[in-house]
Write an enzyme that holds these catalytic residues in place. Structure first.
Site, PDB file in Angstrom:
ATOM      1  CD  GLU A  17      38.147  62.061  56.435  1.00  0.00           C
ATOM      2  OE1 GLU A  17      38.743  60.924  56.296  1.00  0.00           O
ATOM      3  OE2 GLU A  17      37.020  62.362  56.747  1.00  0.00           O
TER       4      GLU A  17
ATOM      5  CB  CYS B  48      37.433  57.254  57.183  1.00  0.00           C
ATOM      6  SG  CYS B  48      37.012  58.644  58.479  1.00  0.00           S
TER       7      CYS B  48
HETATM    8  C1  UN1 Z   1      34.668  59.310  59.276  1.00  0.00           C
HETATM    9  O1  UN1 Z   1      34.589  58.130  59.485  1.00  0.00           O
HETATM   10  O2  UN1 Z   1      34.624  59.880  57.837  1.00  0.00           O
HETATM   11  O3  UN1 Z   1      37.140  60.058  64.425  1.00  0.00           O
HETATM   12  C2  UN1 Z   1      34.903  60.400  60.127  1.00  0.00           C
HETATM   13  C3  UN1 Z   1      36.083  59.661  64.437  1.00  0.00           C
HETATM   14  C4  UN1 Z   1      34.816  60.276  64.004  1.00  0.00           C
HETATM   15  C5  UN1 Z   1      34.890  60.779  62.638  1.00  0.00           C
HETATM   16  C6  UN1 Z   1      34.939  59.869  61.678  1.00  0.00           C
HETATM   17  N1  UN1 Z   1      34.892  61.457  64.993  1.00  0.00           N
HETATM   18  O4  UN1 Z   1      35.868  58.295  64.351  1.00  0.00           O
END
Ligand code: UN1
Length: 521
Positions: A262, A296
């Site tokens: 991921e 992310c």
């Molecule tokens: C991440 O930034 O690695 O959808 C995960 C989202 C959160 C998860 C982010 N539930 O922004």
């Protein structure tokens, strides 16, 4: 200034009981010094572990796996239920520790722990539903079915930005699937990892499985590399940069192991002329400023229809300026703060370099663009923190600046314009990463084209209509395509990554029957 809450949070979560943790004044070269990004002040030292300690932890995890996999899955679910309850009980202090250690605001820190509670609930239900399927055999008096079996110790590598939830997605599912885990957290957020792992480990120990949740804290070359090369981990689940993912992917593929990756995102929001612009504005601001642009899933690009662009982009600029002018940037533990600091000084430099590149490449800075003037902080006493202004950069119409193709982990939003929806979708898809995407529209047709089942719409793992790019619920599979790595964590059928599949054929007759009608008399 260290916030008044600091000592009590660490005490409440039992951080000082961990033999790796020392007072920051006692930290030596063997320790990583954890700093509060809001103040620049040290919180504690954490001893860096060796490859020999990793080996020992892995050996224990293999033994823990053998004992755990024979526990019936619904019973494993009951242990996960108790773990979820432990996170419910410590929701606030753990959320506050996340805020203190990596700088996201308190509400987001608590929201992150809530994600672990939610995935634990999901996993409890799942523990009675790890379904395989049956299929008809081509031979008489044969039965065919698939079953899912525990996989083995899972190596989990996590980033600083979700230092609790990402492990939780992996751990709660892996645990009901019958796997043990060893977690290598980011060295930028090891205290959250210690507190998070400890809560689960204590429950597992009470259930007779003290080594179910292992934790190894160390440098990439000392423990990261040996972990990904170790055949005792059939699955490595890694969250972080595309560069890290390429390395993990190559090493694990070299030993024919499985990965769940991921990685980076470069997420865009398309705004159609018929959109609810107020909703779109709020979503863009939360998506780009939330977690200081360090998710992310953060919104990095806004693709706005040319007929509404000038006014709408001006509104984003006004919203960004008001975050600064109203002194809403500061201590993440302060209830009125909307945006905390970046994680460290290197991120401030990356932010400054990106803005310099954008300007050189022809971008126009419409809001922000600089390190935050300490006079604009809510509390000047915290001037040692790594604060920057939320930044809006306008790109030439219908195109990207080269810098906008990279993922800079900072609150920078690049805006451009388009004339047709085809052009907007092409722009949205024109980056290497494929994590999250969104469109704001009142039109069923535009929605359909964005989600086109032929695949001609968004090329991302996550596609949203009338909501922003960040803030996924745990019930869906989470992850992305292209350079985001293709892995899926969290809900839906993501659990299958943590199990191995076996096709079982059973013969209850007495004739010697071969498949494909082959005769062998
Ligand atoms: C991440 O930034 O690695 O959808 C995960 C989202 C959160 C998860 C982010 N539930 O922004």
């Amino acid at each position: 200034m260290t916030t008044a809450a600091t000592p009590s949070i660490l005490d409440t979560l039992g951080i000082w009981d961990d033999p790796r943790v020392v007072q920051s004044s006692d930290a030596t070269d063997d320790h990583v010094l954890v700093e509060n990004p809001a103040t620049g002040e040290p919180i504690a030292g954490v001893r860096l572990q060796s490859s020999a300690e990793l080996d020992e932890t892995t050996t224990k995890s293999v033994e823990a796996f053998k004992a755990w996999r024979v526990v019936p899955a619904p019973e494993r679910g009951q242990v996960v239920r108790a773990i979820g309850d432990a996170y419910r009980e410590y929701l606030e202090p753990l959320g506050e520790l996340i805020a203190m250690e990596m700088g996201k605001i308190r509400a987001e820190g608590i929201g992150e722990v809530q994600e672990v509670v939610d995935i634990a609930d999901f996993a409890v239900g799942l523990s009675r539903q790890l379904h395989g399927i049956t299929m008809p055999s081509e031979r008489a008096q044969h039965i065919m079915k698939e079953q899912y079996l525990p996989l083995g110790p899972v190596g989990v590598i996590t980033a600083f930005n979700f230092p609790c939830a990402v492990w939780g997605w992996n751990a709660m599912l892996a645990a009901v699937c019958g796997d043990s885990l060893v977690w290598k957290p980011s060295l930028l957020a090891p205290l959250t990892a210690i507190a998070t792992n400890r809560l689960a480990q204590q429950v597992a120990a009470e259930a007779g499985h003290p080594d179910l949740f292992g934790l190894i804290i160390g440098a990439d070359d000392e423990v990261g590399e040996p972990m990904i090369a170790d055949r005792r981990y059939p699955l490595i689940s890694a969250t972080g940069s595309c560069r890290m993912g390429r390395r993990v992917g190559a090493v694990v593929a070299g030993r024919l192991g499985k990965t769940l990756l991921e990685l980076g995102g470069n997420n865009a929001i398309i705004v159609e002329p018929d959109a609810d612009l107020d909703l779109a504005l709020k979503s863009i601001v939360f998506g780009s400023v939330g977690t200081c642009g360090q998710r992310c899933t953060s919104t990095r690009r806004a693709i706005i229809h040319e007929s509404i662009a000038d006014d709408f982009i001006a509104k984003i600029a006004t919203a960004y300026k008001s975050v600064v002018d109203n002194k809403r940037i500061g201590d993440p533990l302060d209830e009125s703060t909307l945006m905390g600091p970046l994680i460290h000084e290197e991120s401030v430099l990356a932010f400054e370099n990106a803005i310099k590149a954008a300007t050189e490449q022809g971008g126009e800075v419409l809001a922000g663009g600089k390190r935050l003037d300490p006079g604009n902080l809510a509390n000047e006493a915290i001037r040692g923190g790594h604060y920057v202004e939320p930044t809006l950069i306008r790109m030439p119409a219908g195109t990207h600046l080269p810098i906008a193709l990279d993922e800079t982990f900072a609150p920078i939003l690049y805006a451009t314009t388009y004339s047709t929806l085809d052009e907007a979708i092409a722009l949205q898809n024109a980056v290497d990463q494929g994590l999250s995407s969104a469109i704001f529209t009142g039109s069923v047709r535009a929605m359909g084209r964005f989600l086109d089942p032929s695949g001609a719409g968004s090329d991302c793992g996550l596609a949203y209509v009338n909501l922003g790019t960040s803030g996924a619920e745990i019930g869906g599979a989470f992850g992305g395509e292209k350079d985001t790595g293709g892995g899926r964590e969290s809900g839906s059928d993501a659990w299958k990554a943590y199990m191995r599949r076996q096709t079982c054929t059973m013969h209850f007759g007495d004739s010697f029957a071969l498949a494909q009608g082959i005769r062998f008399e």
